[in-house]
Design a protein around this motif. Sequence first.
Motif, PDB file in Angstrom:
ATOM      1  N   LEU A 121      68.602  44.055  47.421  1.00 34.06           N
ATOM      2  CA  LEU A 121      69.186  45.395  47.425  1.00 34.06           C
ATOM      3  C   LEU A 121      70.681  45.297  47.702  1.00 34.06           C
ATOM      4  O   LEU A 121      71.138  44.359  48.361  1.00 34.06           O
ATOM      5  CB  LEU A 121      68.523  46.253  48.501  1.00 34.06           C
ATOM      6  N   SER A 122      71.414  46.289  47.239  1.00 32.95           N
ATOM      7  CA  SER A 122      72.850  46.297  47.478  1.00 32.95           C
ATOM      8  C   SER A 122      73.125  46.478  48.966  1.00 32.95           C
ATOM      9  O   SER A 122      72.435  47.234  49.647  1.00 32.95           O
ATOM     10  CB  SER A 122      73.529  47.406  46.670  1.00 32.95           C
ATOM     11  N   ALA A 123      74.129  45.791  49.469  1.00 35.39           N
ATOM     12  CA  ALA A 123      74.474  45.843  50.892  1.00 35.39           C
ATOM     13  C   ALA A 123      75.317  47.082  51.176  1.00 35.39           C
ATOM     14  O   ALA A 123      76.486  47.004  51.534  1.00 35.39           O
ATOM     15  CB  ALA A 123      75.194  44.570  51.307  1.00 35.39           C
ATOM     16  N   THR A 124      74.689  48.233  51.001  1.00 33.60           N
ATOM     17  CA  THR A 124      75.325  49.533  51.191  1.00 33.60           C
ATOM     18  C   THR A 124      74.364  50.420  51.972  1.00 33.60           C
ATOM     19  O   THR A 124      73.165  50.107  52.067  1.00 33.60           O
ATOM     20  CB  THR A 124      75.611  50.207  49.839  1.00 33.60           C
ATOM     21  N   PRO A 125      74.848  51.534  52.524  1.00 33.69           N
ATOM     22  CA  PRO A 125      73.914  52.462  53.177  1.00 33.69           C
ATOM     23  C   PRO A 125      72.792  52.907  52.236  1.00 33.69           C
ATOM     24  O   PRO A 125      71.647  53.072  52.664  1.00 33.69           O
ATOM     25  CB  PRO A 125      74.807  53.632  53.590  1.00 33.69           C
ATOM     26  N   ARG A 126      73.100  53.066  50.970  1.00 36.15           N
ATOM     27  CA  ARG A 126      72.067  53.444  49.997  1.00 36.15           C
ATOM     28  C   ARG A 126      70.998  52.353  49.892  1.00 36.15           C
ATOM     29  O   ARG A 126      69.805  52.633  49.817  1.00 36.15           O
ATOM     30  CB  ARG A 126      72.706  53.699  48.633  1.00 36.15           C
ATOM     31  N   ALA A 170      56.585  50.452  61.219  1.00 31.89           N
ATOM     32  CA  ALA A 170      57.085  49.418  60.309  1.00 31.89           C
ATOM     33  C   ALA A 170      58.329  49.887  59.559  1.00 31.89           C
ATOM     34  O   ALA A 170      59.293  49.122  59.422  1.00 31.89           O
ATOM     35  CB  ALA A 170      55.986  49.013  59.319  1.00 31.89           C
ATOM     36  N   THR A 171      58.343  51.126  59.101  1.00 30.93           N
ATOM     37  CA  THR A 171      59.521  51.606  58.367  1.00 30.93           C
ATOM     38  C   THR A 171      60.723  51.782  59.296  1.00 30.93           C
ATOM     39  O   THR A 171      61.864  51.568  58.869  1.00 30.93           O
ATOM     40  CB  THR A 171      59.238  52.904  57.588  1.00 30.93           C
ATOM     41  N   LEU A 172      60.492  52.125  60.554  1.00 30.65           N
ATOM     42  CA  LEU A 172      61.595  52.180  61.510  1.00 30.65           C
ATOM     43  C   LEU A 172      62.190  50.783  61.712  1.00 30.65           C
ATOM     44  O   LEU A 172      63.415  50.611  61.735  1.00 30.65           O
ATOM     45  CB  LEU A 172      61.128  52.757  62.844  1.00 30.65           C
ATOM     46  N   LEU A 173      61.335  49.771  61.829  1.00 28.38           N
ATOM     47  CA  LEU A 173      61.816  48.403  61.976  1.00 28.38           C
ATOM     48  C   LEU A 173      62.603  47.955  60.743  1.00 28.38           C
ATOM     49  O   LEU A 173      63.669  47.346  60.870  1.00 28.38           O
ATOM     50  CB  LEU A 173      60.644  47.453  62.243  1.00 28.38           C
ATOM     51  N   VAL A 174      62.096  48.278  59.565  1.00 27.55           N
ATOM     52  CA  VAL A 174      62.833  47.956  58.334  1.00 27.55           C
ATOM     53  C   VAL A 174      64.187  48.656  58.331  1.00 27.55           C
ATOM     54  O   VAL A 174      65.217  48.052  58.017  1.00 27.55           O
ATOM     55  CB  VAL A 174      62.024  48.343  57.073  1.00 27.55           C
ATOM     56  N   ALA A 175      64.203  49.938  58.692  1.00 20.39           N
ATOM     57  CA  ALA A 175      65.456  50.696  58.687  1.00 20.39           C
ATOM     58  C   ALA A 175      66.480  50.072  59.629  1.00 20.39           C
ATOM     59  O   ALA A 175      67.661  49.947  59.272  1.00 20.39           O
ATOM     60  CB  ALA A 175      65.188  52.149  59.081  1.00 20.39           C
ATOM     61  N   GLU A 176      66.055  49.682  60.824  1.00 20.80           N
ATOM     62  CA  GLU A 176      66.987  49.083  61.790  1.00 20.80           C
ATOM     63  C   GLU A 176      67.518  47.749  61.293  1.00 20.80           C
ATOM     64  O   GLU A 176      68.723  47.485  61.370  1.00 20.80           O
ATOM     65  CB  GLU A 176      66.319  48.927  63.161  1.00 20.80           C
ATOM     66  N   LEU A 177      66.635  46.890  60.794  1.00 23.69           N
ATOM     67  CA  LEU A 177      67.080  45.578  60.328  1.00 23.69           C
ATOM     68  C   LEU A 177      67.926  45.684  59.060  1.00 23.69           C
ATOM     69  O   LEU A 177      68.902  44.951  58.888  1.00 23.69           O
ATOM     70  CB  LEU A 177      65.884  44.653  60.107  1.00 23.69           C
ATOM     71  N   ALA A 178      67.581  46.608  58.163  1.00 19.92           N
ATOM     72  CA  ALA A 178      68.379  46.797  56.947  1.00 19.92           C
ATOM     73  C   ALA A 178      69.761  47.349  57.282  1.00 19.92           C
ATOM     74  O   ALA A 178      70.774  46.924  56.707  1.00 19.92           O
ATOM     75  CB  ALA A 178      67.650  47.722  55.970  1.00 19.92           C
ATOM     76  N   THR A 179      69.823  48.281  58.218  1.00 17.01           N
ATOM     77  CA  THR A 179      71.115  48.819  58.646  1.00 17.01           C
ATOM     78  C   THR A 179      71.982  47.712  59.237  1.00 17.01           C
ATOM     79  O   THR A 179      73.180  47.617  58.947  1.00 17.01           O
ATOM     80  CB  THR A 179      70.922  49.958  59.659  1.00 17.01           C
ATOM     81  N   ASN A 180      71.381  46.844  60.042  1.00 17.82           N
ATOM     82  CA  ASN A 180      72.137  45.721  60.599  1.00 17.82           C
ATOM     83  C   ASN A 180      72.606  44.766  59.505  1.00 17.82           C
ATOM     84  O   ASN A 180      73.724  44.248  59.576  1.00 17.82           O
ATOM     85  CB  ASN A 180      71.302  44.965  61.630  1.00 17.82           C
ATOM     86  N   ALA A 181      71.766  44.536  58.499  1.00 19.94           N
ATOM     87  CA  ALA A 181      72.166  43.659  57.398  1.00 19.94           C
ATOM     88  C   ALA A 181      73.372  44.233  56.663  1.00 19.94           C
ATOM     89  O   ALA A 181      74.275  43.500  56.254  1.00 19.94           O
ATOM     90  CB  ALA A 181      71.000  43.447  56.430  1.00 19.94           C
ATOM     91  N   VAL A 182      73.409  45.560  56.522  1.00 18.61           N
ATOM     92  CA  VAL A 182      74.526  46.214  55.838  1.00 18.61           C
ATOM     93  C   VAL A 182      75.769  46.247  56.725  1.00 18.61           C
ATOM     94  O   VAL A 182      76.871  45.939  56.281  1.00 18.61           O
ATOM     95  CB  VAL A 182      74.121  47.639  55.390  1.00 18.61           C
TER      96      VAL A 182
END
Length: 159
Positions: A29-34, A62-74
């Motif tokens: 996925l693109s490293a953006t908020p989107r 699980a989706t909260l964990l994904v959201a937190e880790l994805a936000t950190n990746a971005v």
Amino acid sequence: MNADTARAQPTHRENAQHGTAAGHFTIRLSATPRGARLARRLAAGQLDGWGWPYDTEASHTATLLVAELATNAVRHGRVKGRDFRMTLTLYRDDPVALRIELTDPRTDRRPPTPGTLPPASPETEAGRGLLLVDALASHWGTTCADPYTKTVWCEVILG
């Protein structure tokens, strides 16, 4: 823009902890908020397909964990022009567990190790993501399988 990627070799911890994966999903996925929002939505959809509907506590966690880790990746793992990768692996062992992996290109920016997270300051709005991961995941950590990427992962018991 978004492309499925090949499965990375499982980590030693993954091999020791679980048997054979019952479900596997990976996407770049693109490293953006989107891209981070899309990671959360794709995870919820994949969990629904695996039998954990959108309105279940397991899906919410699980989706909260994904959201937190994805936000950190971005926010902390972004390199201009490079994507991040999300991998979900479902293990139907007893208990059923979901391994969530977010891989980004910033090997020089590693999060604190589990158990060493400083408390969040009450004056700031940021800095609580990994505290949530630490509280909700059965365990989590960081691996660097190659010199070009790091993976922050966690596992959550679904049932």
